[in-house]
Each structure stands twice: as structure tokens, then as C-alpha cells.
Motif scaffolding. Structure first.
Motif, PDB file in Angstrom:
ATOM      1  N   MET A 168     -27.765 -91.215-137.631  1.00 31.13           N
ATOM      2  CA  MET A 168     -28.453 -90.323-136.694  1.00 31.13           C
ATOM      3  C   MET A 168     -27.887 -88.913-136.791  1.00 31.13           C
ATOM      4  SD  MET A 168     -28.796 -92.705-133.287  1.00 31.13           S
ATOM      5  CE  MET A 168     -30.024 -91.712-132.448  1.00 31.13           C
ATOM      6  N   LEU A 169     -28.781 -87.935-136.750  1.00 29.60           N
ATOM      7  CA  LEU A 169     -28.420 -86.541-136.555  1.00 29.60           C
ATOM      8  C   LEU A 169     -28.645 -86.292-135.077  1.00 29.60           C
ATOM      9  CD1 LEU A 169     -27.643 -83.923-138.164  1.00 29.60           C
ATOM     10  CD2 LEU A 169     -30.048 -83.282-137.913  1.00 29.60           C
ATOM     11  N   VAL A 170     -27.609 -85.801-134.387  1.00 31.67           N
ATOM     12  CA  VAL A 170     -27.656 -85.669-132.932  1.00 31.67           C
ATOM     13  C   VAL A 170     -27.319 -84.236-132.550  1.00 31.67           C
ATOM     14  CG1 VAL A 170     -26.786 -86.608-130.760  1.00 31.67           C
ATOM     15  CG2 VAL A 170     -26.778 -88.040-132.797  1.00 31.67           C
ATOM     16  N   SER A 171     -28.115 -83.666-131.642  1.00 35.83           N
ATOM     17  CA  SER A 171     -27.866 -82.312-131.161  1.00 35.83           C
ATOM     18  C   SER A 171     -27.582 -82.364-129.667  1.00 35.83           C
ATOM     19  CB  SER A 171     -29.085 -81.427-131.435  1.00 35.83           C
ATOM     20  OG  SER A 171     -28.846 -80.119-130.969  1.00 35.83           O
ATOM     21  N   PHE A 172     -26.408 -81.847-129.279  1.00 36.72           N
ATOM     22  CA  PHE A 172     -25.983 -81.800-127.885  1.00 36.72           C
ATOM     23  C   PHE A 172     -26.106 -80.359-127.389  1.00 36.72           C
ATOM     24  CE2 PHE A 172     -23.538 -85.076-130.076  1.00 36.72           C
ATOM     25  CZ  PHE A 172     -23.739 -86.187-129.262  1.00 36.72           C
ATOM     26  N   PRO A 173     -26.791 -80.120-126.280  1.00 37.63           N
ATOM     27  CA  PRO A 173     -26.981 -78.748-125.808  1.00 37.63           C
ATOM     28  C   PRO A 173     -25.726 -78.125-125.201  1.00 37.63           C
ATOM     29  CG  PRO A 173     -27.951 -80.294-124.267  1.00 37.63           C
ATOM     30  CD  PRO A 173     -27.473 -81.102-125.443  1.00 37.63           C
ATOM     31  N   THR A 197     -24.163 -80.022-133.299  1.00 32.18           N
ATOM     32  CA  THR A 197     -24.985 -80.927-134.090  1.00 32.18           C
ATOM     33  C   THR A 197     -24.036 -81.819-134.877  1.00 32.18           C
ATOM     34  OG1 THR A 197     -26.755 -79.301-134.268  1.00 32.18           O
ATOM     35  CG2 THR A 197     -26.761 -81.096-135.881  1.00 32.18           C
ATOM     36  N   ALA A 198     -24.305 -83.118-134.881  1.00 31.22           N
ATOM     37  CA  ALA A 198     -23.431 -84.072-135.554  1.00 31.22           C
ATOM     38  C   ALA A 198     -24.255 -85.075-136.340  1.00 31.22           C
ATOM     39  CB  ALA A 198     -22.573 -84.807-134.530  1.00 31.22           C
ATOM     40  N   TYR A 199     -23.680 -85.533-137.462  1.00 32.28           N
ATOM     41  CA  TYR A 199     -24.258 -86.633-138.228  1.00 32.28           C
ATOM     42  C   TYR A 199     -23.288 -87.802-138.119  1.00 32.28           C
ATOM     43  CZ  TYR A 199     -26.244 -89.569-141.804  1.00 32.28           C
ATOM     44  OH  TYR A 199     -26.806 -90.637-142.465  1.00 32.28           O
ATOM     45  N   VAL A 200     -23.793 -88.961-137.726  1.00 27.00           N
ATOM     46  CA  VAL A 200     -22.956 -90.129-137.472  1.00 27.00           C
ATOM     47  C   VAL A 200     -22.942 -91.038-138.701  1.00 27.00           C
ATOM     48  CG1 VAL A 200     -22.590 -92.122-135.973  1.00 27.00           C
ATOM     49  CG2 VAL A 200     -23.443 -89.964-135.013  1.00 27.00           C
ATOM     50  N   MET A 203     -32.683 -79.818-116.982  1.00 26.99           N
ATOM     51  CA  MET A 203     -31.485 -80.157-117.727  1.00 26.99           C
ATOM     52  C   MET A 203     -31.861 -80.320-119.200  1.00 26.99           C
ATOM     53  SD  MET A 203     -29.152 -83.631-117.733  1.00 26.99           S
ATOM     54  CE  MET A 203     -28.900 -83.662-115.998  1.00 26.99           C
ATOM     55  N   ALA A 204     -31.095 -79.690-120.069  1.00 27.78           N
ATOM     56  CA  ALA A 204     -31.312 -79.829-121.509  1.00 27.78           C
ATOM     57  C   ALA A 204     -30.967 -81.254-121.930  1.00 27.78           C
ATOM     58  CB  ALA A 204     -30.470 -78.821-122.271  1.00 27.78           C
ATOM     59  N   LYS A 205     -31.649 -81.717-122.957  1.00 30.30           N
ATOM     60  CA  LYS A 205     -31.481 -83.099-123.390  1.00 30.30           C
ATOM     61  C   LYS A 205     -30.836 -83.189-124.767  1.00 30.30           C
ATOM     62  CE  LYS A 205     -35.499 -84.624-120.855  1.00 30.30           C
ATOM     63  NZ  LYS A 205     -35.569 -85.915-120.268  1.00 30.30           N
ATOM     64  N   ILE A 206     -30.306 -84.371-125.045  1.00 32.80           N
ATOM     65  CA  ILE A 206     -29.800 -84.690-126.375  1.00 32.80           C
ATOM     66  C   ILE A 206     -31.015 -84.960-127.260  1.00 32.80           C
ATOM     67  CG2 ILE A 206     -28.520 -86.386-127.729  1.00 32.80           C
ATOM     68  CD1 ILE A 206     -26.775 -86.860-125.231  1.00 32.80           C
ATOM     69  N   VAL A 207     -30.999 -84.399-128.463  1.00 40.74           N
ATOM     70  CA  VAL A 207     -32.085 -84.611-129.420  1.00 40.74           C
ATOM     71  C   VAL A 207     -31.521 -85.416-130.592  1.00 40.74           C
ATOM     72  CG1 VAL A 207     -33.728 -83.490-130.966  1.00 40.74           C
ATOM     73  CG2 VAL A 207     -33.188 -82.445-128.751  1.00 40.74           C
ATOM     74  N   THR A 208     -32.219 -86.478-130.980  1.00 38.48           N
ATOM     75  CA  THR A 208     -31.760 -87.312-132.093  1.00 38.48           C
ATOM     76  C   THR A 208     -32.843 -87.423-133.159  1.00 38.48           C
ATOM     77  OG1 THR A 208     -32.554 -89.380-131.122  1.00 38.48           O
ATOM     78  CG2 THR A 208     -30.305 -88.713-130.568  1.00 38.48           C
ATOM     79  N   LYS A 209     -32.386 -87.644-134.384  1.00 36.27           N
ATOM     80  CA  LYS A 209     -33.290 -87.858-135.510  1.00 36.27           C
ATOM     81  C   LYS A 209     -32.574 -88.783-136.485  1.00 36.27           C
ATOM     82  CE  LYS A 209     -35.740 -85.511-139.212  1.00 36.27           C
ATOM     83  NZ  LYS A 209     -36.033 -84.260-139.877  1.00 36.27           N
ATOM     84  N   THR A 216     -20.920 -79.647-136.422  1.00 34.36           N
ATOM     85  CA  THR A 216     -20.887 -78.192-136.521  1.00 34.36           C
ATOM     86  C   THR A 216     -21.434 -77.611-135.227  1.00 34.36           C
ATOM     87  OG1 THR A 216     -21.417 -76.313-137.945  1.00 34.36           O
ATOM     88  CG2 THR A 216     -23.184 -77.905-137.587  1.00 34.36           C
ATOM     89  N   PHE A 217     -21.171 -76.343-134.984  1.00 32.26           N
ATOM     90  CA  PHE A 217     -21.637 -75.684-133.770  1.00 32.26           C
ATOM     91  C   PHE A 217     -22.750 -74.700-134.073  1.00 32.26           C
ATOM     92  CE2 PHE A 217     -17.156 -76.774-133.028  1.00 32.26           C
ATOM     93  CZ  PHE A 217     -17.332 -77.645-131.949  1.00 32.26           C
ATOM     94  N   ASN A 218     -23.670 -74.576-133.114  1.00 29.89           N
ATOM     95  CA  ASN A 218     -24.763 -73.589-133.174  1.00 29.89           C
ATOM     96  C   ASN A 218     -25.532 -73.652-134.482  1.00 29.89           C
ATOM     97  OD1 ASN A 218     -24.061 -72.560-130.560  1.00 29.89           O
ATOM     98  ND2 ASN A 218     -22.323 -71.571-131.536  1.00 29.89           N
ATOM     99  N   PHE A 219     -25.855 -74.853-134.911  1.00 30.78           N
ATOM    100  CA  PHE A 219     -26.563 -75.091-136.173  1.00 30.78           C
ATOM    101  C   PHE A 219     -28.012 -74.679-136.040  1.00 30.78           C
ATOM    102  CE2 PHE A 219     -28.917 -78.089-138.969  1.00 30.78           C
ATOM    103  CZ  PHE A 219     -28.422 -77.656-140.186  1.00 30.78           C
TER     104      PHE A 219
END
Length: 90
Positions: free
Chosen positions: A64-69, A41-44, A1-7, A87-90
């Protein structure tokens, strides 16, 4: 399963990624199911959210910058109103 990536990053760092041209979204406290038809990809800017996916959960907070697969099914628990740029497909 792909995971959420945060930074974690500053607003200035996020602006260098072009967040000023991304879509905006906000949501009051609530709980709902969600599925990502595209990689997002989202910035909160504000908020407190727990995203539950499979047996895992991700705590999302401001800065947080968050990437949802793509294809991920999850449950959002918005604890404090969230405001984000995305945004999508960043």
C-alpha cells in the motif's frame, strides 16, 4: 477532518515514484499515539497496522501507498512488524 488516502501498488510501481531514496522506518508490534507535523507518504513493504483517527480507522498492509495529512492526530496499532519507506510533502 482530512483523511488517510491509500492506494495498492506493486513494488515496481512504487520504485518509479522514487521510494529507493526515501527514509526507512520499522516498528515492532505496539500501540502508540502519533501526530503528523507534515504530510507524509509511505510505501509499506511488510506489516499489519490499524491507524485510528477520529471515528475512522484505516487498515494498512503490504503493497500500500499511504498518505497521511499534515496535522492529523491518530493512534497506531502495529499488529505485525511494519517496514516502510516514507517521505514528506510528496
Amino acid at each position: 477532518m482530512a483523511k488517510i488516502v491509500t492506494k495498492t501498488m506493486t513494488l515496481d510501481e512504487a520504485k518509479k515514484l522514487g521510494i529507493d531514496s526515501w527514509g526507512r522506518w520499522e516498528c515492532e508490534p505496539s500501540t502508540f499515539d502519533w501526530e503528523y507535523p507534515e504530510q507524509e507518504t509511505a510505501y509499506v513493504f511488510e506489516g499489519d497496522v490499524i491507524v485510528k483517527h477520529g471515528d475512522e480507522q484505516t487498515h494498512i498492509t503490504p503493497g500500500m501507498l499511504v498518505s497521511f495529512p499534515k496535522g492529523m492526530k491518530c493512534v497506531w496499532e502495529v499488529r505485525k512488524t511494519i517496514k516502510k519507506a516514507y517521505t514528506f510533502n510528496f
